[in-house]
Write a protein that holds these residues in place. Structure first.
Motif, PDB file in Angstrom:
ATOM      1  N   MET A   1       0.846  -1.204   0.000  1.00  0.00           N
ATOM      2  CA  MET A   1       0.000   0.000   0.000  1.00  0.00           C
ATOM      3  C   MET A   1       0.880   1.252   0.000  1.00  0.00           C
ATOM      4  N   ASP A   2       0.558   2.219  -0.915  1.00  0.00           N
ATOM      5  CA  ASP A   2       1.351   3.442  -1.014  1.00  0.00           C
ATOM      6  C   ASP A   2       1.009   4.364   0.149  1.00  0.00           C
ATOM      7  N   THR A   3       2.045   4.713   0.948  1.00  0.00           N
ATOM      8  CA  THR A   3       1.822   5.567   2.119  1.00  0.00           C
ATOM      9  C   THR A   3       2.404   6.960   1.915  1.00  0.00           C
ATOM     10  N   SER A   4       2.726   7.337   0.677  1.00  0.00           N
ATOM     11  CA  SER A   4       3.278   8.656   0.420  1.00  0.00           C
ATOM     12  C   SER A   4       2.206   9.714   0.674  1.00  0.00           C
ATOM     13  N   PRO A   5       2.624  10.958   0.991  1.00  0.00           N
ATOM     14  CA  PRO A   5       1.653  12.007   1.313  1.00  0.00           C
ATOM     15  C   PRO A   5       0.764  12.404   0.143  1.00  0.00           C
ATOM     16  N   THR A   6       1.127  11.983  -1.076  1.00  0.00           N
ATOM     17  CA  THR A   6       0.319  12.350  -2.250  1.00  0.00           C
ATOM     18  C   THR A   6      -0.521  11.186  -2.759  1.00  0.00           C
ATOM     19  N   ALA A   7      -0.494  10.057  -2.079  1.00  0.00           N
ATOM     20  CA  ALA A   7      -1.168   8.858  -2.590  1.00  0.00           C
ATOM     21  C   ALA A   7      -2.676   9.057  -2.690  1.00  0.00           C
ATOM     22  N   LEU A   8      -3.301   9.573  -1.627  1.00  0.00           N
ATOM     23  CA  LEU A   8      -4.755   9.765  -1.635  1.00  0.00           C
ATOM     24  C   LEU A   8      -5.160  10.813  -2.671  1.00  0.00           C
ATOM     25  N   PHE A   9      -4.364  11.881  -2.766  1.00  0.00           N
ATOM     26  CA  PHE A   9      -4.664  12.911  -3.778  1.00  0.00           C
ATOM     27  C   PHE A   9      -4.654  12.294  -5.178  1.00  0.00           C
ATOM     28  N   ASP A  10      -3.620  11.514  -5.477  1.00  0.00           N
ATOM     29  CA  ASP A  10      -3.522  10.878  -6.797  1.00  0.00           C
ATOM     30  C   ASP A  10      -4.702   9.942  -7.044  1.00  0.00           C
ATOM     31  N   SER A  11      -5.136   9.238  -5.992  1.00  0.00           N
ATOM     32  CA  SER A  11      -6.267   8.318  -6.142  1.00  0.00           C
ATOM     33  C   SER A  11      -7.550   9.081  -6.458  1.00  0.00           C
ATOM     34  N   TYR A  12      -7.798  10.179  -5.721  1.00  0.00           N
ATOM     35  CA  TYR A  12      -9.004  10.976  -5.986  1.00  0.00           C
ATOM     36  C   TYR A  12      -8.943  11.605  -7.379  1.00  0.00           C
TER      37      TYR A  12
END
Length: 230
Positions: free
Chosen positions: A1-12
């Motif tokens: 699972m990607d835990t980078s600070p931009t992972a959720l932003f990229d997913s959305y």
């Protein structure tokens, strides 16, 4: 699972692009070429997906608050581009709704026409006037609905902005509390080290004091022994 600070932003952002592609396909397909109920259903699905896309943009605005400052400008540009795409397809959707309303108006059968009777022309004019008034009323109703939708959208946007500000404040409070706890931990560690040093010195002083007392007692015994045996 990607835990980078931009992972959720990229997913959305990826979800947003998929929704926008679906909206584009519908506006260029059934919502444009279909007729009747099929066209209405396509436009309703477009409205639902526009709401989903709006929600994805709101989530992106929330997630950007957790992105490091050095990376944030590029992600802010991506949000602006997403908002521009969303507004463009909202405008296209409104145009399709307006086109559908015009098509429905033109498809209504007339109630008057030519007549051989003396008053046939007057009846036809009255019929045209009736259709014109009905069309005007329909367009006014559509405009009123669009204005109401715009008002609701603005209120929703304001509420979303308030929520974002509240979340930002809570995030800052949590960050401040975390910093305070870290400083407290550091102070506790420093105090613990100082106490350990003080305890060590106390034991050392006790040992030295005991040694001095032992030496003094030994000297006293030697002196007494010397005086008693002379």
């Amino acid at each position: 699972m990607d835990t980078s600070p931009t992972a959720l932003f990229d997913s959305y952002e990826q979800d947003f692009k998929q929704i926008i592609q679906s909206i584009r396909d519908k506006l260029e397909g059934d919502a444009k070429d279909a007729q009747g109920e099929q066209r209405k259903a396509a436009l309703r699905r477009v409205e639902m997906e526009l709401d989903e896309a709006d929600e994805m943009v709101s989530q992106m605005e929330i997630e950007i608050q957790g992105i490091p400052q050095s990376l944030r400008p590029s992600y802010q540009s991506r949000i602006k581009a997403s908002k521009a795409d969303l507004q463009r397809y909202k405008k296209l959707s409104k145009e399709q709704h307006a086109a559908l309303s015009r098509a429905e108006l033109l498809a209504r059968p007339g109630v008057g026409g030519t007549s051989d009777e003396p008053y046939g022309a007057a009846a036809g004019a009255a019929s045209d006037r009736t259709r014109l008034l009905a069309g005007t009323a329909l367009l006014e109703d559509g405009s009123r609905r669009l204005l109401e939708s715009q008002r609701i959208a603005l209120e929703t946007e304001e509420q979303g902005a308030d929520i974002l500000r509240s979340l930002r404040g809570q995030r800052e409070q949590i960050q401040n509390a975390r910093d305070t706890l870290q400083r407290a931990d550091t102070s506790i560690d420093r105090a613990s080290g100082t106490l350990k040093k003080m305890i060590r010195r106390m034991y050392q002083q006790r040992f030295v004091t005991g040694a001095i007392i032992a030496v003094l007692v030994l000297l006293i015994l030697i002196i007494l022994w010397a005086k008693l045996w002379r």
